[in-house]
Design a protein around this motif. Structure first.
Motif, PDB file in Angstrom:
ATOM      1  N   ASN A 123       0.821  -1.216   0.000  1.00  0.00           N
ATOM      2  CA  ASN A 123       0.000   0.000   0.000  1.00  0.00           C
ATOM      3  C   ASN A 123       0.860   1.273   0.000  1.00  0.00           C
ATOM      4  O   ASN A 123       0.341   2.364   0.207  1.00  0.00           O
ATOM      5  CB  ASN A 123      -0.944  -0.015   1.206  1.00  0.00           C
ATOM      6  CG  ASN A 123      -2.126   0.898   1.010  1.00  0.00           C
ATOM      7  OD1 ASN A 123      -2.602   1.080  -0.104  1.00  0.00           O
ATOM      8  ND2 ASN A 123      -2.597   1.480   2.098  1.00  0.00           N
ATOM      9  N   SER A 124       2.158   1.122  -0.250  1.00  0.00           N
ATOM     10  CA  SER A 124       3.021   2.299  -0.292  1.00  0.00           C
ATOM     11  C   SER A 124       2.710   3.132  -1.522  1.00  0.00           C
ATOM     12  O   SER A 124       2.145   2.644  -2.504  1.00  0.00           O
ATOM     13  CB  SER A 124       4.494   1.882  -0.306  1.00  0.00           C
ATOM     14  OG  SER A 124       4.819   1.296  -1.553  1.00  0.00           O
ATOM     15  N   ASN A 125       3.076   4.396  -1.487  1.00  0.00           N
ATOM     16  CA  ASN A 125       2.795   5.288  -2.606  1.00  0.00           C
ATOM     17  C   ASN A 125       3.438   4.802  -3.903  1.00  0.00           C
ATOM     18  O   ASN A 125       2.790   4.774  -4.955  1.00  0.00           O
ATOM     19  CB  ASN A 125       3.259   6.714  -2.277  1.00  0.00           C
ATOM     20  CG  ASN A 125       2.838   7.680  -3.355  1.00  0.00           C
ATOM     21  OD1 ASN A 125       1.650   7.800  -3.656  1.00  0.00           O
ATOM     22  ND2 ASN A 125       3.804   8.339  -3.971  1.00  0.00           N
ATOM     23  N   LYS A 126       4.700   4.400  -3.864  1.00  0.00           N
ATOM     24  CA  LYS A 126       5.387   3.932  -5.082  1.00  0.00           C
ATOM     25  C   LYS A 126       4.679   2.709  -5.660  1.00  0.00           C
ATOM     26  O   LYS A 126       4.491   2.614  -6.873  1.00  0.00           O
ATOM     27  CB  LYS A 126       6.856   3.606  -4.787  1.00  0.00           C
ATOM     28  CG  LYS A 126       7.732   4.821  -4.670  1.00  0.00           C
ATOM     29  CD  LYS A 126       9.186   4.463  -4.518  1.00  0.00           C
ATOM     30  CE  LYS A 126       9.542   3.860  -3.213  1.00  0.00           C
ATOM     31  NZ  LYS A 126       9.539   4.691  -2.042  1.00  0.00           N
ATOM     32  N   ALA A 127       4.276   1.799  -4.811  1.00  0.00           N
ATOM     33  CA  ALA A 127       3.588   0.589  -5.275  1.00  0.00           C
ATOM     34  C   ALA A 127       2.282   0.963  -5.981  1.00  0.00           C
ATOM     35  O   ALA A 127       1.981   0.454  -7.060  1.00  0.00           O
ATOM     36  CB  ALA A 127       3.312  -0.344  -4.105  1.00  0.00           C
ATOM     37  N   LYS A 128       1.524   1.872  -5.386  1.00  0.00           N
ATOM     38  CA  LYS A 128       0.237   2.265  -5.971  1.00  0.00           C
ATOM     39  C   LYS A 128       0.428   2.993  -7.299  1.00  0.00           C
ATOM     40  O   LYS A 128      -0.302   2.736  -8.261  1.00  0.00           O
ATOM     41  CB  LYS A 128      -0.554   3.127  -4.984  1.00  0.00           C
ATOM     42  CG  LYS A 128      -1.079   2.328  -3.793  1.00  0.00           C
ATOM     43  CD  LYS A 128      -2.042   3.122  -2.949  1.00  0.00           C
ATOM     44  CE  LYS A 128      -1.327   4.103  -2.060  1.00  0.00           C
ATOM     45  NZ  LYS A 128      -2.190   4.747  -1.058  1.00  0.00           N
ATOM     46  N   VAL A 129       1.408   3.885  -7.367  1.00  0.00           N
ATOM     47  CA  VAL A 129       1.665   4.640  -8.602  1.00  0.00           C
ATOM     48  C   VAL A 129       2.077   3.692  -9.722  1.00  0.00           C
ATOM     49  O   VAL A 129       1.560   3.763 -10.845  1.00  0.00           O
ATOM     50  CB  VAL A 129       2.752   5.725  -8.369  1.00  0.00           C
ATOM     51  CG1 VAL A 129       3.268   6.298  -9.679  1.00  0.00           C
ATOM     52  CG2 VAL A 129       2.198   6.838  -7.480  1.00  0.00           C
ATOM     53  N   LEU A 130       2.995   2.786  -9.437  1.00  0.00           N
ATOM     54  CA  LEU A 130       3.480   1.847 -10.440  1.00  0.00           C
ATOM     55  C   LEU A 130       2.358   0.912 -10.901  1.00  0.00           C
ATOM     56  O   LEU A 130       2.180   0.688 -12.106  1.00  0.00           O
ATOM     57  CB  LEU A 130       4.659   1.047  -9.885  1.00  0.00           C
ATOM     58  CG  LEU A 130       5.456   0.261 -10.897  1.00  0.00           C
ATOM     59  CD1 LEU A 130       6.172   1.183 -11.877  1.00  0.00           C
ATOM     60  CD2 LEU A 130       6.478  -0.612 -10.184  1.00  0.00           C
TER      61      LEU A 130
END
Length: 191
Positions: free
Chosen positions: A16-23
């Motif tokens: 649920n981290s920001n980088k994971a969601k963006v990617l």
């Protein structure tokens, strides 16, 4: 070309981290030929490695690895072992210098779950490395010089010969991700 993208989050983080969601959003929306898998890796290193091995065995397509911080450490290890491409975002590097600050109880930044790191855990994770990185031609490393956790110059030196993309400024969170999404998918070969 069809690909399975395995994204590994950093230490004490989650899917649920920001980088994971963006990617995930970018790849899922724009590249139907890609399967993106973003697991919640266990905070216990041995269990996380077991999870990764299971994901590798279940992948539908050729695998590429993407990882941030400790997830980049895992991604570099497995991509070298399997001789496949990886994208590493402000990755941790061997020998995980100063990792002893995490000995004892820790808390996952996203989930709040508490977990303990022992000296044995650190010895285990440090064994999962290569003194000299041998997968450079298949590795794209994204660094920001303002990383307050990891020293970007040491990382660039370790990954010498890899495709290095250094942004001056930023932070360990890698603030330039949106600008690099197209470069990432081009490097890993998603069409």
């Amino acid at each position: 070309m069809n690909r399975t993208v395995l994204y590994f989050h950093g230490f004490a983080s989650s899917s649920n981290s920001n980088k994971a969601k963006v990617l995930e959003k970018y790849i899922s929306k724009n590249y139907k030929s890609a399967e993106i898998i973003i697991p919640d890796l266990d905070n216990n290193f041995k269990l996380a490695v077991s999870q990764i091995n299971i994901l590798i065995n279940r992948a539908k397509y050729p695998i590429v690895f993407v990882g941030s911080s400790l997830g980049g450490y895992y991604a570099s290890y497995f991509s070298t072992k399997l001789k496949t491409k990886s994208v590493l975002i402000n990755p941790a590097i061997p020998p995980l210098k100063d990792f002893e600050i995490y000995l004892g109880e820790n808390e996952n930044y996203i989930t709040g779950k508490k977990f303990t790191i022992t000296p044995e855990d650190i010895r285990y994770i440090r064994k999962m490395s290569y003194k000299k990185y041998t997968n450079a031609e298949k590795t794209y490393v994204l660094l920001e010089s303002g990383d307050e956790v990891l020293k970007y110059k040491e990382t660039a030196k370790y990954f010498r010969g890899s495709y290095l993309d250094i942004i001056y400024g930023g932070s360990h969170s890698y603030e330039s991700l949106d600008e690099k999404l197209k470069n990432i998918v081009n490097f890993i070969g998603i069409h």
